[in-house]
Write an enzyme that holds these catalytic residues in place. Sequence first.
Site, PDB file in Angstrom:
ATOM      1  N   LYS A  57       0.840  -1.210   0.000  1.00  0.00           N
ATOM      2  CA  LYS A  57       0.000   0.000   0.000  1.00  0.00           C
ATOM      3  C   LYS A  57       0.871   1.254   0.000  1.00  0.00           C
ATOM      4  CE  LYS A  57      -1.636   1.646   4.050  1.00  0.00           C
ATOM      5  NZ  LYS A  57      -1.477   3.080   4.352  1.00  0.00           N
ATOM      6  N   ASP A 107       4.454   0.004  12.215  1.00  0.00           N
ATOM      7  CA  ASP A 107       3.248  -0.624  11.642  1.00  0.00           C
ATOM      8  C   ASP A 107       3.113  -2.098  12.029  1.00  0.00           C
ATOM      9  OD1 ASP A 107       2.575   1.768  10.499  1.00  0.00           O
ATOM     10  OD2 ASP A 107       3.271   1.259   8.490  1.00  0.00           O
ATOM     11  N   ILE A 128       7.626   6.207  17.533  1.00  0.00           N
ATOM     12  CA  ILE A 128       7.323   7.062  16.364  1.00  0.00           C
ATOM     13  C   ILE A 128       6.053   7.890  16.574  1.00  0.00           C
ATOM     14  CG2 ILE A 128       7.029   7.112  13.827  1.00  0.00           C
ATOM     15  CD1 ILE A 128       9.634   5.737  14.435  1.00  0.00           C
ATOM     16  N   ARG A 165      -9.032  -0.484   4.098  1.00  0.00           N
ATOM     17  CA  ARG A 165      -8.168   0.585   3.591  1.00  0.00           C
ATOM     18  C   ARG A 165      -6.805   0.031   3.197  1.00  0.00           C
ATOM     19  NH1 ARG A 165      -7.205   5.380   7.330  1.00  0.00           N
ATOM     20  NH2 ARG A 165      -5.732   5.673   5.643  1.00  0.00           N
TER      21      ARG A 165
HETATM   22  C1  EPZ Z   1       4.355   6.666   6.942  1.00  0.00           C
HETATM   23  O1  EPZ Z   1       3.634   7.697   7.584  1.00  0.00           O
HETATM   24  C2  EPZ Z   1       3.359   5.571   6.683  1.00  0.00           C
HETATM   25  N1  EPZ Z   1       2.285   6.088   5.870  1.00  0.00           N
HETATM   26  C3  EPZ Z   1       2.820   5.045   8.013  1.00  0.00           C
HETATM   27  O2  EPZ Z   1       1.969   3.965   7.757  1.00  0.00           O
HETATM   28  C4  EPZ Z   1       3.973   4.585   8.898  1.00  0.00           C
HETATM   29  O3  EPZ Z   1       3.480   4.223  10.154  1.00  0.00           O
HETATM   30  C5  EPZ Z   1       4.994   5.725   9.051  1.00  0.00           C
HETATM   31  O4  EPZ Z   1       5.410   6.191   7.745  1.00  0.00           O
HETATM   32  C6  EPZ Z   1       6.235   5.305   9.820  1.00  0.00           C
HETATM   33  O5  EPZ Z   1       6.845   4.216   9.175  1.00  0.00           O
HETATM   34  C7  EPZ Z   1       2.419   6.186   4.562  1.00  0.00           C
HETATM   35  O6  EPZ Z   1       3.452   5.852   3.977  1.00  0.00           O
HETATM   36  C8  EPZ Z   1       1.247   6.692   3.804  1.00  0.00           C
HETATM   37  P1  EPZ Z   1       6.472   9.861   9.121  1.00  0.00           P
HETATM   38  P2  EPZ Z   1       4.216   9.175   7.671  1.00  0.00           P
HETATM   39  O7  EPZ Z   1       6.336  11.210   8.495  1.00  0.00           O
HETATM   40  O8  EPZ Z   1       5.097   9.419   6.498  1.00  0.00           O
HETATM   41  C9  EPZ Z   1       6.734  13.142  12.578  1.00  0.00           C
HETATM   42  C10 EPZ Z   1      -0.072   2.834   7.725  1.00  0.00           C
HETATM   43  O9  EPZ Z   1      -0.780   2.263   8.576  1.00  0.00           O
HETATM   44  N2  EPZ Z   1       6.503  14.206  11.595  1.00  0.00           N
HETATM   45  O10 EPZ Z   1       7.598   8.989   8.722  1.00  0.00           O
HETATM   46  O11 EPZ Z   1       3.072  10.068   7.907  1.00  0.00           O
HETATM   47  C11 EPZ Z   1       5.522  12.217  12.770  1.00  0.00           C
HETATM   48  O12 EPZ Z   1       4.563  12.787  13.604  1.00  0.00           O
HETATM   49  C12 EPZ Z   1       0.568   4.144   8.044  1.00  0.00           C
HETATM   50  O13 EPZ Z   1       0.087   2.385   6.590  1.00  0.00           O
HETATM   51  C13 EPZ Z   1       6.557  15.522  12.013  1.00  0.00           C
HETATM   52  O14 EPZ Z   1       6.773  15.802  13.197  1.00  0.00           O
HETATM   53  O15 EPZ Z   1       5.116   9.079   8.935  1.00  0.00           O
HETATM   54  C14 EPZ Z   1       6.186  10.974  13.340  1.00  0.00           C
HETATM   55  O16 EPZ Z   1       6.414  11.119  14.703  1.00  0.00           O
HETATM   56  C15 EPZ Z   1       0.229   4.637   9.399  1.00  0.00           C
HETATM   57  N3  EPZ Z   1       6.365  16.520  11.091  1.00  0.00           N
HETATM   58  C16 EPZ Z   1       7.549  10.941  12.614  1.00  0.00           C
HETATM   59  O17 EPZ Z   1       7.750  12.276  12.106  1.00  0.00           O
HETATM   60  C17 EPZ Z   1       6.116  16.256   9.775  1.00  0.00           C
HETATM   61  O18 EPZ Z   1       5.957  17.215   8.995  1.00  0.00           O
HETATM   62  C18 EPZ Z   1       7.650   9.984  11.464  1.00  0.00           C
HETATM   63  O19 EPZ Z   1       6.459  10.046  10.687  1.00  0.00           O
HETATM   64  C19 EPZ Z   1       6.068  14.911   9.351  1.00  0.00           C
HETATM   65  C20 EPZ Z   1       6.268  13.902  10.284  1.00  0.00           C
END
Ligand code: EPZ
Length: 430
Positions: A26, A316, A338, A409
């Site tokens: 996905k 995940d 995370i 989803r």
């Molecule tokens: C991706 O989310 C995945 N989603 C998530 O999968 C996954 O859990 C996550 O990466 C971690 O591996 C997709 O690829 C669509 P991050 P993402 O930005 O990119 C912080 C699933 O179930 N952060 O790597 O949104 C954030 O809050 C989903 O398939 C900021 O602070 O995660 C987190 O603590 C759920 N500011 C950390 O970084 C920002 O602008 C890492 O999140 C962006 C992120």
Amino acid sequence: MQDTFVIEGLAGKRTLKGAIAVSGAKNAALKLMAASLVFRDRVVLKNVPDIEDVRRMADLLAHLGAKISFSRGTMEIMPPQNGNLPEIAPDIAKRMRASVVLTGPILARYGKVSFPHPGGCVIGARPIDIFIKGFDAMGARSVSDAKGYRIVTRGAHLVGAEIFFRKQSVTATETFMIAAVLAKGTTVLKNAAMEPEIEDLAKFLIAGGARVSGVGTPTVTIHGGGFLSMRGKTHTTTPDRIEAGSFLILAALAGQDVEVTRLNPAHLESLTAALTEAGVPLSVGKTSIRVHPKGKVPKLISQSIQTHEYPGFPTDLQAPMTILLTQAHGEAMVFETIFEGRLNYTESLKGMGADITMMDPHRILVKGPEPLKGRNLESPDLRAGLAFVIAATIAKGRSVIHNVYNIDRGYENIEGRLRKIGVKIERIPA
Ligand code: EPZ
């Protein structure tokens, strides 16, 4: 009203048998689809899972003027030719975090983009400050109000920049990789994320003619050079390592001899290391992993885990692994580093009989083994949703899982595939 799953638990018996195949990822497919906007002509993606999020991303692309067809895992996308609607459809974006990845290619293409605050699974605050700062570095300014954001480039195009990410972010790394393809000059992403889905995206961009290097390391360099073209080649989506990992955990708990096929074992090393430590016999092949290959089922030993960016233990897979720990001998700490809201589902597990103590929003203590009892469950996010399916499968008695949309989803025909290895699961349509 949404569909529900009814699952008759195996009451701790290990009866699952046979092979179960893993779908395309996905979190790779969604980004490949977004990247189609920096292609000049038709792209063909294979091994695309037929799931709700993929359908919603197709709707978002169609809203921008792309033409899409999707059948039996093959998606053809004709990027918008004359369209100029730099907007991410708000009603869909509010439901899907991955929509944020479209900001990169839209801004790079049209010089502007507007979008609401992206939604998605309720697993924490999920801010987008890293995106806003990165676009600023590439020569764009942002304004935001209650409706959302509007970003506009200062000149005609985004310009290449050196961007240091304050945190390793999967979608931010992907967004800026795609945007940089159309930017003027060179972009260097530092403290970039290294997930296999990012590597898959890079392969796709490179196949289309992009100049990208350093993927899989924390420093990724992209030389901007204009629109890409696949020239008739296709791209096959990488296997879903999270789905694969969830099946391995289910097999470890309830399987006699289960083979999980069509996966890449190199993407699953943190999980296979943890399962091996927990005493689960695995036989690792080139594109498959067998669990309990000799039918031998030893007792599970508790293992503390700490989630981490790739190649560490994936957030995940934290929920499915916690289910395993409820059945393991000993005491384990699960440290979710995370996301801050990603342990709330454990309240429902306690209701099933699990011995779990919440220490703080990031840490729980799991004592096992404790038999689980079937009950009514509400799927809070898609990964915890599949973890509930696993919990219900090993529990005694019947469980009903509501809010199945949250599972659909991310997982294609999950009940059909699980039934084939012996899980007693039925979908009750709404
Ligand atoms: C991706 O989310 C995945 N989603 C998530 O999968 C996954 O859990 C996550 O990466 C971690 O591996 C997709 O690829 C669509 P991050 P993402 O930005 O990119 C912080 C699933 O179930 N952060 O790597 O949104 C954030 O809050 C989903 O398939 C900021 O602070 O995660 C987190 O603590 C759920 N500011 C950390 O970084 C920002 O602008 C890492 O999140 C962006 C992120």
